[in-house]
Design a protein around this motif. Structure first.
Motif, PDB file in Angstrom:
ATOM      1  N   ASP A  20       1.052  -1.292  -0.162  1.00 28.31           N
ATOM      2  CA  ASP A  20      -0.107  -0.007  -0.057  1.00 28.31           C
ATOM      3  C   ASP A  20       0.865   1.303  -0.291  1.00 28.31           C
ATOM      4  OD1 ASP A  20      -2.301  -1.413  -0.179  1.00 28.31           O
ATOM      5  OD2 ASP A  20      -2.816  -1.044   1.961  1.00 28.31           O
ATOM      6  N   ARG A  21       2.033   1.157   0.664  1.00 30.86           N
ATOM      7  CA  ARG A  21       2.867   2.287   0.665  1.00 30.86           C
ATOM      8  C   ARG A  21       3.455   2.657  -0.907  1.00 30.86           C
ATOM      9  NH1 ARG A  21       6.869   1.138   5.311  1.00 30.86           N
ATOM     10  NH2 ARG A  21       7.944   3.190   4.783  1.00 30.86           N
ATOM     11  N   VAL A  22       3.711   1.742  -1.239  1.00 26.61           N
ATOM     12  CA  VAL A  22       4.359   1.932  -2.710  1.00 26.61           C
ATOM     13  C   VAL A  22       2.994   2.305  -3.492  1.00 26.61           C
ATOM     14  CG1 VAL A  22       5.153   0.530  -4.678  1.00 26.61           C
ATOM     15  CG2 VAL A  22       6.172   0.197  -2.339  1.00 26.61           C
ATOM     16  N   ARG A  23       2.053   1.867  -3.326  1.00 25.31           N
ATOM     17  CA  ARG A  23       0.750   2.112  -4.097  1.00 25.31           C
ATOM     18  C   ARG A  23       0.630   3.540  -4.075  1.00 25.31           C
ATOM     19  NH1 ARG A  23      -1.431  -2.895  -3.249  1.00 25.31           N
ATOM     20  NH2 ARG A  23      -1.116  -4.217  -5.277  1.00 25.31           N
ATOM     21  N   GLU A  24       0.348   4.086  -2.721  1.00 27.28           N
ATOM     22  CA  GLU A  24       0.166   5.647  -2.393  1.00 27.28           C
ATOM     23  C   GLU A  24       1.233   6.241  -3.088  1.00 27.28           C
ATOM     24  OE1 GLU A  24      -0.338   5.628   1.937  1.00 27.28           O
ATOM     25  OE2 GLU A  24      -2.069   4.190   1.687  1.00 27.28           O
ATOM     26  N   ALA A  25       2.468   6.098  -2.863  1.00 22.11           N
ATOM     27  CA  ALA A  25       3.498   7.107  -3.445  1.00 22.11           C
ATOM     28  C   ALA A  25       3.500   7.057  -4.983  1.00 22.11           C
ATOM     29  CB  ALA A  25       4.753   6.329  -3.160  1.00 22.11           C
ATOM     30  N   ARG A  26       3.099   6.018  -5.586  1.00 25.07           N
ATOM     31  CA  ARG A  26       2.893   5.974  -7.061  1.00 25.07           C
ATOM     32  C   ARG A  26       1.679   7.051  -7.302  1.00 25.07           C
ATOM     33  NH1 ARG A  26       3.546   0.054  -9.620  1.00 25.07           N
ATOM     34  NH2 ARG A  26       5.603  -0.060  -9.478  1.00 25.07           N
ATOM     35  N   ALA A  27       0.536   6.513  -6.753  1.00 24.96           N
ATOM     36  CA  ALA A  27      -0.565   7.694  -6.990  1.00 24.96           C
ATOM     37  C   ALA A  27      -0.327   9.046  -6.991  1.00 24.96           C
ATOM     38  CB  ALA A  27      -1.905   7.058  -6.291  1.00 24.96           C
ATOM     39  N   ALA A  28       0.409   9.422  -5.988  1.00 23.75           N
ATOM     40  CA  ALA A  28       0.791  10.649  -5.495  1.00 23.75           C
ATOM     41  C   ALA A  28       1.657  11.210  -6.726  1.00 23.75           C
ATOM     42  CB  ALA A  28       1.394  11.010  -4.361  1.00 23.75           C
ATOM     43  N   TYR A  29       2.817  10.354  -7.362  1.00 27.54           N
ATOM     44  CA  TYR A  29       3.571  10.723  -8.172  1.00 27.54           C
ATOM     45  C   TYR A  29       2.867  10.807  -9.728  1.00 27.54           C
ATOM     46  CZ  TYR A  29       8.169  10.067 -10.776  1.00 27.54           C
ATOM     47  OH  TYR A  29       9.356  10.261 -11.667  1.00 27.54           O
ATOM     48  N   TYR A  30       2.204   9.789 -10.010  1.00 25.14           N
ATOM     49  CA  TYR A  30       1.744   9.676 -11.474  1.00 25.14           C
ATOM     50  C   TYR A  30       0.564  10.327 -11.626  1.00 25.14           C
ATOM     51  CZ  TYR A  30       5.203   6.265 -12.215  1.00 25.14           C
ATOM     52  OH  TYR A  30       6.555   5.584 -12.490  1.00 25.14           O
ATOM     53  N   VAL A  31      -0.574  10.269 -10.604  1.00 31.80           N
ATOM     54  CA  VAL A  31      -1.723  10.718 -11.137  1.00 31.80           C
ATOM     55  C   VAL A  31      -2.027  12.285 -10.278  1.00 31.80           C
ATOM     56  CG1 VAL A  31      -4.307  10.406 -10.455  1.00 31.80           C
ATOM     57  CG2 VAL A  31      -2.686   8.408 -10.391  1.00 31.80           C
ATOM     58  N   HIS A  32      -1.357  12.571  -9.320  1.00 30.97           N
ATOM     59  CA  HIS A  32      -1.541  14.010  -8.848  1.00 30.97           C
ATOM     60  C   HIS A  32      -0.338  14.933  -9.073  1.00 30.97           C
ATOM     61  CE1 HIS A  32      -5.054  12.100  -7.106  1.00 30.97           C
ATOM     62  NE2 HIS A  32      -4.342  11.218  -6.491  1.00 30.97           N
ATOM     63  N   GLY A  70       4.727   1.186 -13.669  1.00 34.19           N
ATOM     64  CA  GLY A  70       4.407   1.963 -12.598  1.00 34.19           C
ATOM     65  C   GLY A  70       3.059   2.982 -12.598  1.00 34.19           C
ATOM     66  N   GLY A  71       2.975   3.449 -13.591  1.00 34.83           N
ATOM     67  CA  GLY A  71       1.566   4.651 -13.595  1.00 34.83           C
ATOM     68  C   GLY A  71       0.143   4.182 -13.594  1.00 34.83           C
ATOM     69  N   GLU A  72      -0.427   5.270 -13.274  1.00 36.09           N
ATOM     70  CA  GLU A  72      -2.162   5.012 -13.395  1.00 36.09           C
ATOM     71  C   GLU A  72      -2.606   5.690 -14.263  1.00 36.09           C
ATOM     72  OE1 GLU A  72      -3.794   4.646  -9.480  1.00 36.09           O
ATOM     73  OE2 GLU A  72      -1.672   4.222  -8.634  1.00 36.09           O
ATOM     74  N   VAL A  73      -3.928   5.723 -14.712  1.00 36.35           N
ATOM     75  CA  VAL A  73      -4.664   6.494 -15.643  1.00 36.35           C
ATOM     76  C   VAL A  73      -5.582   7.454 -14.582  1.00 36.35           C
ATOM     77  CG1 VAL A  73      -5.900   6.622 -17.594  1.00 36.35           C
ATOM     78  CG2 VAL A  73      -4.382   4.688 -17.207  1.00 36.35           C
ATOM     79  N   GLY A  74      -5.305   8.427 -14.610  1.00 33.36           N
ATOM     80  CA  GLY A  74      -6.243   9.438 -14.000  1.00 33.36           C
ATOM     81  C   GLY A  74      -7.586   9.852 -14.715  1.00 33.36           C
ATOM     82  N   VAL A  75      -8.560  10.217 -13.959  1.00 33.23           N
ATOM     83  CA  VAL A  75      -9.923  10.272 -14.799  1.00 33.23           C
ATOM     84  C   VAL A  75     -10.270  11.548 -15.530  1.00 33.23           C
ATOM     85  CG1 VAL A  75     -11.144   8.614 -13.086  1.00 33.23           C
ATOM     86  CG2 VAL A  75     -10.579  11.053 -12.438  1.00 33.23           C
ATOM     87  N   ALA A  76      -8.995  12.296 -15.335  1.00 33.64           N
ATOM     88  CA  ALA A  76      -9.348  13.912 -15.995  1.00 33.64           C
ATOM     89  C   ALA A  76      -8.942  13.749 -17.582  1.00 33.64           C
ATOM     90  CB  ALA A  76      -7.926  14.830 -15.203  1.00 33.64           C
TER      91      ALA A  76
END
Ligand code: NAD
Length: 340
Positions: A20-32, A70-76
């Protein structure tokens, strides 16, 4: 009765927490585009997860961050499916690890039919944002972020504002369809000027050029992107139809001929000691380059050999990223930042 083979609840929890810590860091980095920890801290955390999984393979989840790009797809933004998957890179953090990686790859290549010789295409690792450009009949029809590797975000309108990216390829021998991959970044010089302007306007300066580039490219309004000094260097080809390319270094010359921006910092090297010299040289030069780098990428130059080595679910087996050790933050710089 406790089964000694069965992982304990505490271990499961530890694993879930680490993932979860890795996933949270990734979302902060890639999505936000707002990292919550430094890259070095992220790399250490990621490595901890890899080591945990090596020790407790029975706990390893198929959707673990170690198994996915790594990355995720944002909804924007609208989702875009890449014609060919985009991958991440396997990291090594010391020259010993790098030499071991290169020697292992060399042995694998030598076992292939015909035992081809390996030439190492060595490049700087641009600290920017991976982007996929799709050209049809020489016209840029779509641009997308890497996202999770399969699906990225449609940023065509924003990429259209970047002057160094041609809307049309030049020459006549371009293919019917080609995906060109590269890194969008803000040069060190442009970054300094951009942050000065931000401060003059009473706004918070960007933490680093990578962050500024990612934030600028993932804007809803292309006019905001147009005001940001974005650049790009291309470093790869995805799907391609209608042209034969023997080596990756040759592909760079061809891409350059089509009018695409290619990095001035790559070199084909014949041996592992030469790769180590390249790393030392660019370690010394890293602060006088056009842009920030976070390492060196070493690739098998021959495209047929690349194809034969293939990919894992996350990375190519024919390339590796060497990361320079994190640098001590200059205390004088820290003073300036604190006083802003
Ligand atoms: P990566 O950035 O280490 O490597 C893969 C990427 O390198 C590719 O997608 C490619 O676009 C890029 N690249 C740059 N120059 C290249 C070249 N010359 N040739 C080929 N590719 C090149 O891997 P990743 O999976 O994208 O991200 C992991 C890294 O991102 C971490 O090591 C860390 O630095 C950073 N990160 C930081 C945080 C954080 O919280 N601070 C979170 C997630 C990721």
């Amino acid at each position: 009765d406790l089964n000694p083979e069965e992982p304990s609840e505490a271990l499961r929890e530890q694993y879930a927490e680490l993932s979860d810590r890795v996933r949270e860091a990734r979302a902060a980095y890639y999505v936000h585009d707002q990292p919550v920890i430094s890259d070095a801290e992220y790399d250490a955390l990621y490595r901890e997860l890899e080591e945990f999984e090596a020790l407790h393979p029975e706990l390893k989840a198929n959707d673990s961050p170690t198994q996915e790009v790594g990355g995720e797809v944002g909804v924007a933004f609208s989702p875009v499916t890449h014609l060919e998957k985009m991958y991440s890179l396997e990291d090594v953090f010391s020259t010993d690890e790098l030499v071991a990686w290169l020697e292992r790859a060399q042995q694998q290549v030598e076992q292939l039919p015909g035992a081809p010789e390996v030439a190492w295409l060595s490049e700087v690792k641009i600290d920017g944002l991976a982007v996929n450009l799709l050209y049809r009949d020489g016209v840029l029809v779509r641009a997308a972020t890497r996202g999770d590797g399969t699906t990225g975000e449609d940023i065509t309108h924003n990429v259209a504002t970047i002057k160094t990216i041609p809307q049309r390829l030049t020459g006549e021998d371009f293919p019917e369809e080609v995906e060109v991959r590269g890194e969008v970044f803000i040069s060190s010089k442009d970054f300094r000027a951009l942050n000065e302007t931000m401060v003059e306007e009473g706004r918070a300066p960007f933490a680093n050029p990578r962050n500024a580039a990612a934030g600028s490219l993932r804007q809803k309004d292309p006019e905001v992107t147009a005001r940001r000094p974005l650049s790009m260097f291309v470093h790869g080809i995805g799907y391609v139809r209608g042209v034969e390319l023997t080596t990756q270094s040759e592909a760079y010359d061809v891409l350059k001929g089509w009018g695409l921006p290619v990095s001035p910092y790559s070199r084909v090297l014949a041996s592992v000691p030469e790769v180590l010299e390249f790393i030392a040289e660019f370690g010394d030069r890293r602060h006088s380059l056009l842009h920030e780098i976070d390492g060196i990428v070493v690739k098998v130059d021959d495209r047929r050999t690349q194809f034969r080595l293939g990919y894992t679910s996350r990375v190519p087996r024919w390339a590796v990223a060497y990361k320079y050790p994190p640098e001590e933050v200059n205390t004088k710089l820290l003073d300036i930042l604190v006083n802003v």
